[in-house]
Design an enzyme around this catalytic site. Structure first.
Site, PDB file in Angstrom:
ATOM      1  N   ASN A  66      -6.361  -8.751 -17.012  1.00  0.00           N
ATOM      2  CA  ASN A  66      -6.459  -8.743 -15.555  1.00  0.00           C
ATOM      3  C   ASN A  66      -7.785  -8.192 -15.036  1.00  0.00           C
ATOM      4  O   ASN A  66      -8.032  -8.183 -13.823  1.00  0.00           O
ATOM      5  CB  ASN A  66      -5.267  -8.009 -14.942  1.00  0.00           C
TER       6      ASN A  66
ATOM      7  N   ARG B 274      -2.138 -17.810 -11.831  1.00  0.00           N
ATOM      8  CA  ARG B 274      -2.228 -17.190 -10.516  1.00  0.00           C
ATOM      9  C   ARG B 274      -3.681 -16.841 -10.149  1.00  0.00           C
ATOM     10  O   ARG B 274      -4.120 -16.986  -9.022  1.00  0.00           O
ATOM     11  CB  ARG B 274      -1.367 -15.916 -10.551  1.00  0.00           C
TER      12      ARG B 274
ATOM     13  N   ARG C 140       5.393 -14.698  -4.548  1.00  0.00           N
ATOM     14  CA  ARG C 140       3.939 -14.565  -4.693  1.00  0.00           C
ATOM     15  C   ARG C 140       3.152 -15.394  -3.677  1.00  0.00           C
ATOM     16  O   ARG C 140       2.331 -16.244  -4.039  1.00  0.00           O
ATOM     17  CB  ARG C 140       3.516 -14.911  -6.127  1.00  0.00           C
ATOM     18  N   PRO C 141       3.392 -15.149  -2.370  1.00  0.00           N
ATOM     19  CA  PRO C 141       2.610 -15.881  -1.367  1.00  0.00           C
ATOM     20  C   PRO C 141       1.153 -15.421  -1.380  1.00  0.00           C
ATOM     21  O   PRO C 141       0.821 -14.406  -2.004  1.00  0.00           O
ATOM     22  CB  PRO C 141       3.278 -15.495  -0.045  1.00  0.00           C
ATOM     23  N   ILE C 142       0.284 -16.161  -0.677  1.00  0.00           N
ATOM     24  CA  ILE C 142      -1.118 -15.716  -0.580  1.00  0.00           C
ATOM     25  C   ILE C 142      -1.501 -15.486   0.884  1.00  0.00           C
ATOM     26  O   ILE C 142      -2.658 -15.610   1.268  1.00  0.00           O
ATOM     27  CB  ILE C 142      -2.098 -16.678  -1.292  1.00  0.00           C
ATOM     28  N   ASP C 143      -0.487 -15.148   1.691  1.00  0.00           N
ATOM     29  CA  ASP C 143      -0.725 -14.940   3.122  1.00  0.00           C
ATOM     30  C   ASP C 143      -1.745 -13.833   3.396  1.00  0.00           C
ATOM     31  O   ASP C 143      -2.559 -13.945   4.320  1.00  0.00           O
ATOM     32  CB  ASP C 143       0.604 -14.650   3.843  1.00  0.00           C
ATOM     33  N   LEU C 144      -1.734 -12.772   2.591  1.00  0.00           N
ATOM     34  CA  LEU C 144      -2.670 -11.664   2.843  1.00  0.00           C
ATOM     35  C   LEU C 144      -4.109 -12.081   2.559  1.00  0.00           C
ATOM     36  O   LEU C 144      -5.042 -11.655   3.245  1.00  0.00           O
ATOM     37  CB  LEU C 144      -2.303 -10.445   1.991  1.00  0.00           C
TER      38      LEU C 144
ATOM     39  N   ASP D 231       4.105  -4.468 -14.714  1.00  0.00           N
ATOM     40  CA  ASP D 231       3.857  -5.260 -15.919  1.00  0.00           C
ATOM     41  C   ASP D 231       4.446  -4.605 -17.172  1.00  0.00           C
ATOM     42  O   ASP D 231       4.549  -5.250 -18.218  1.00  0.00           O
ATOM     43  CB  ASP D 231       2.343  -5.483 -16.127  1.00  0.00           C
TER      44      ASP D 231
ATOM     45  N   ILE E 254       7.947  -4.227  -7.002  1.00  0.00           N
ATOM     46  CA  ILE E 254       6.764  -5.049  -6.693  1.00  0.00           C
ATOM     47  C   ILE E 254       7.120  -6.536  -6.601  1.00  0.00           C
ATOM     48  O   ILE E 254       6.710  -7.219  -5.656  1.00  0.00           O
ATOM     49  CB  ILE E 254       5.642  -4.856  -7.749  1.00  0.00           C
TER      50      ILE E 254
HETATM   51  N1  EPU Z   1       1.927 -10.340  -1.942  1.00  0.00           N
HETATM   52  C1  EPU Z   1       2.209 -10.920  -0.728  1.00  0.00           C
HETATM   53  N2  EPU Z   1       1.208 -11.640  -0.123  1.00  0.00           N
HETATM   54  C2  EPU Z   1      -0.020 -11.798  -0.679  1.00  0.00           C
HETATM   55  C3  EPU Z   1      -0.291 -11.194  -1.923  1.00  0.00           C
HETATM   56  C4  EPU Z   1       0.710 -10.473  -2.535  1.00  0.00           C
HETATM   57  O1  EPU Z   1       3.308 -10.801  -0.200  1.00  0.00           O
HETATM   58  O2  EPU Z   1      -0.865 -12.472  -0.065  1.00  0.00           O
HETATM   59  C5  EPU Z   1       2.992  -9.574  -2.616  1.00  0.00           C
HETATM   60  C6  EPU Z   1       3.414 -10.224  -3.935  1.00  0.00           C
HETATM   61  O3  EPU Z   1       4.349 -11.271  -3.742  1.00  0.00           O
HETATM   62  C7  EPU Z   1       3.982  -9.037  -4.688  1.00  0.00           C
HETATM   63  C8  EPU Z   1       3.093  -7.863  -4.208  1.00  0.00           C
HETATM   64  O4  EPU Z   1       2.483  -8.314  -3.006  1.00  0.00           O
HETATM   65  O5  EPU Z   1       5.303  -8.830  -4.281  1.00  0.00           O
HETATM   66  C9  EPU Z   1       2.008  -7.456  -5.184  1.00  0.00           C
HETATM   67  O6  EPU Z   1       1.242  -8.584  -5.550  1.00  0.00           O
HETATM   68  P1  EPU Z   1      -0.288  -8.477  -5.979  1.00  0.00           P
HETATM   69  O7  EPU Z   1      -1.078  -9.341  -5.065  1.00  0.00           O
HETATM   70  O8  EPU Z   1      -0.684  -7.048  -6.096  1.00  0.00           O
HETATM   71  O9  EPU Z   1      -0.257  -9.123  -7.424  1.00  0.00           O
HETATM   72  P2  EPU Z   1      -1.167 -10.286  -8.012  1.00  0.00           P
HETATM   73  O10 EPU Z   1      -2.573 -10.084  -7.620  1.00  0.00           O
HETATM   74  O11 EPU Z   1      -0.526 -11.591  -7.778  1.00  0.00           O
HETATM   75  C10 EPU Z   1      -1.741  -8.907 -10.173  1.00  0.00           C
HETATM   76  C11 EPU Z   1      -1.644  -9.142 -11.648  1.00  0.00           C
HETATM   77  C12 EPU Z   1      -0.185  -9.144 -12.073  1.00  0.00           C
HETATM   78  C13 EPU Z   1       0.415  -7.779 -11.707  1.00  0.00           C
HETATM   79  C14 EPU Z   1       0.239  -7.511 -10.209  1.00  0.00           C
HETATM   80  C15 EPU Z   1       0.720  -6.149  -9.772  1.00  0.00           C
HETATM   81  C16 EPU Z   1      -3.567 -10.501 -12.148  1.00  0.00           C
HETATM   82  C17 EPU Z   1      -4.112 -11.814 -12.551  1.00  0.00           C
HETATM   83  N3  EPU Z   1      -2.244 -10.417 -11.974  1.00  0.00           N
HETATM   84  O12 EPU Z   1      -1.020  -9.982  -9.568  1.00  0.00           O
HETATM   85  O13 EPU Z   1      -0.168  -9.300 -13.472  1.00  0.00           O
HETATM   86  O14 EPU Z   1       1.788  -7.782 -12.017  1.00  0.00           O
HETATM   87  O15 EPU Z   1      -1.169  -7.636  -9.863  1.00  0.00           O
HETATM   88  O16 EPU Z   1       0.071  -5.164 -10.489  1.00  0.00           O
HETATM   89  O17 EPU Z   1      -4.310  -9.543 -12.005  1.00  0.00           O
HETATM   90  C18 EPU Z   1       0.714  -9.976 -15.529  1.00  0.00           C
HETATM   91  O18 EPU Z   1      -0.367  -9.646 -16.035  1.00  0.00           O
HETATM   92  O19 EPU Z   1       1.742 -10.262 -16.201  1.00  0.00           O
HETATM   93  C19 EPU Z   1       0.815 -10.022 -14.076  1.00  0.00           C
HETATM   94  C20 EPU Z   1       1.793 -10.676 -13.441  1.00  0.00           C
END
Ligand code: EPU
Length: 442
Positions: free
Chosen positions: A43, A112, A142-146, A328, A350
């Protein structure tokens, strides 16, 4: 070194399908003994590789894990027009011939982190197009709204249509962005998009994960001006251009891979030294395992763990943003405490759908009940080997650990999920004395 630049979309997809046929056969129970080097962090490597398109010169990234997600990221870089070489855990990226700002859906759905190309391509071209369904493990919505809302605050126009997102702008506006949750991906995307902003971008309630700190170190080596990485307030002062020197960067050790080894020793027992780790990134899991009867000693870059007898359960564990207990490691910890004494309670805060490993562990004899976001684990003496299915990366690693600790033979099907984030897992655990074979699945 020779560069190659193959752009074969179908080839990439076929390769993915081929890997999906893999299964791991584990002959348990294992007793783990020896020393092992921990690989570089997935990551951290993925956003750093993505950020490499911004460099003025060639970049050399070392300690890159040889895993499927890295190979997919390299395929995307090549598709965009970069020359990339990956050899002996070192990636050399020359982005001088990059000519595309669109990520086709076949690539976006591979993982992702493809979403991070949005921020990087916006900095590079002020334009990007991507499928609005980036792939990755199905562990929640896992939306990308933020990400999108932050881009709009940076003055970027965002259009969504037919599953595509198109973004463009003339400049990136200095602004203050408050993240309602400290999303790792949104923090990284804002940083990547803001490198050349007018004035300054301030991210409030930014994610503090070590992988973000590593990304910022890399970007600062390229000539970006980022302060506050590792805290809740990150400031990016816009620069006109990046440095022209060649940059070398070593990716930090993978704290989740290290934590998985620790859980495996906690489940199976015996004595292992993890080398090339940063123990300070593992405080939360070390705290849990020390409280459960594991003997642990840490030095600057090593962790020694010894476990004899049965692991002591009876804990309440809640996943949290860093430096809290990482989501994780929730699945690997589930497998370790499945064979501990007493009742252990794990709350997942999370992701909404990250207990898919539990029904598979139950097939192996575990006594675990899930109610919404809480798993109640009644530790059993032993698990027994059987055929189980990986449904996501960390859940797959959890089944792998369960197979190591179980009596008899465990077949972990769809091991391609594990290969996304663990380098040659069967070879590495074999070095510690485990007996594992890899075969094509049915
Ligand atoms: N979220 C939203 N809107 C957004 C972005 C996130 O609602 O626009 C929510 C997600 O749905 C979730 C929470 O916020 O419920 C946290 O999501 P985050 O954005 O922090 O996670 P991510 O960037 O999608 C990364 C890692 C994941 C790890 C998470 C949390 C990478 C490539 N992925 O995901 O790693 O679980 O942070 O630490 O860096 C893994 O390696 O197995 C893995 C899933």
């Amino acid at each position: 070194m020779q560069f190659e630049n193959k752009i074969i979309c179908d080839g990439l997809l076929n390769k993915s399908l081929e890997v999906k046929m893999q299964k791991l056969i584990i002959y348990g129970p294992a007793s783990l003994m020896g020393e092992i080097e921990v690989e570089g962090a997935k990551n951290a490597a993925l956003p750093i590789l993505t950020a490499s398109i911004l460099a003025q010169n060639k970049v050399i990234i070392t300690n890159v894990p040889d895993i499927v997600d890295v190979k997919h990221t390299i395929e995307i870089l090549k598709y965009l027009g970069c020359n990339v070489l990956f050899e002996n855990n070192t990636v050399v990226v020359d982005s001088s011939s990059i000519g595309r700002f669109t990520i086709p859906p076949e690539y976006a759905k591979l993982m992702r982190s493809s979403v991070l190309f949005m921020g990087a391509l916006l900095s590079k071209f002020r334009r990007v197009e991507l499928s609005n369904h980036p792939g990755g493990c199905e562990i929640g919505q896992r939306p990308i709204d933020l990400h999108i809302s932050a881009f709009r605050q940076l003055g970027i126009e965002v259009f969504e249509n037919n599953n595509r997102i198109m973004c463009r702008c003339d400049r990136i506006k200095g602004s203050e962005i408050f993240l309602p949750i400290p999303s790792v991906g949104a923090t990284e995307n804002i940083i990547l998009a803001s490198i050349f902003c007018d004035g300054e971008v301030v991210i409030k309630n930014a994610a503090k994960e070590p992988e973000i700190v590593d990304l910022c170190h890399f970007l600062n080596k390229l000539g970006a001006k980022i302060k506050g990485a590792g805290t809740h307030i990150i400031k990016i002062e816009g620069v006109k251009r990046l440095n022209s020197e060649e940059v070398i960067h070593k990716v930090i050790p993978d704290r989740i891979v290290a934590g998985t080894y620790l859980c495996a020793v906690a489940a199976c027992g015996k004595e292992v030294v993890l080398k090339s780790v940063f123990p300070r990134h593992l405080d939360s899991i070390l705290h849990i395992l020390k409280g459960s009867g594991c003997k642990i000693k840490e030095s600057k870059n090593e962790i020694w763990i010894k476990k004899e007898g049965r692991l002591k359960g009876g804990l309440r564990i809640t996943t949290h943003y860093y430096p809290g207990f990482p989501t994780d490691l929730q699945a690997p910890v589930c497998s370790a405490f499945a064979v501990a004494s007493g009742v252990t309670i794990i709350k997942e805060t999370i992701f909404e759908n990250r207990f898919k490993h539990v029904p598979e562990l139950v097939k192996m004899g575990a006594d675990i009940h899930v109610e919404k976001d809480i798993a109640v684990i009644n530790g059993v003496e032993k698990l027994r080997g059987c055929k189980v299915f990986a449904r996501d990366l960390r859940g797959g690693a959890a089944l792998f650990i369960a197979g190591l600790s179980a009596q008899g033979v465990t077949e972990v099907m769809d091991a391609d999920y594990i290969d996304r984030g663990y380098e040659k897992i069967e070879e590495k655990y074999s070095l510690l004395g485990a007996k594992i074979l890899r075969e094509k699945g049915e």
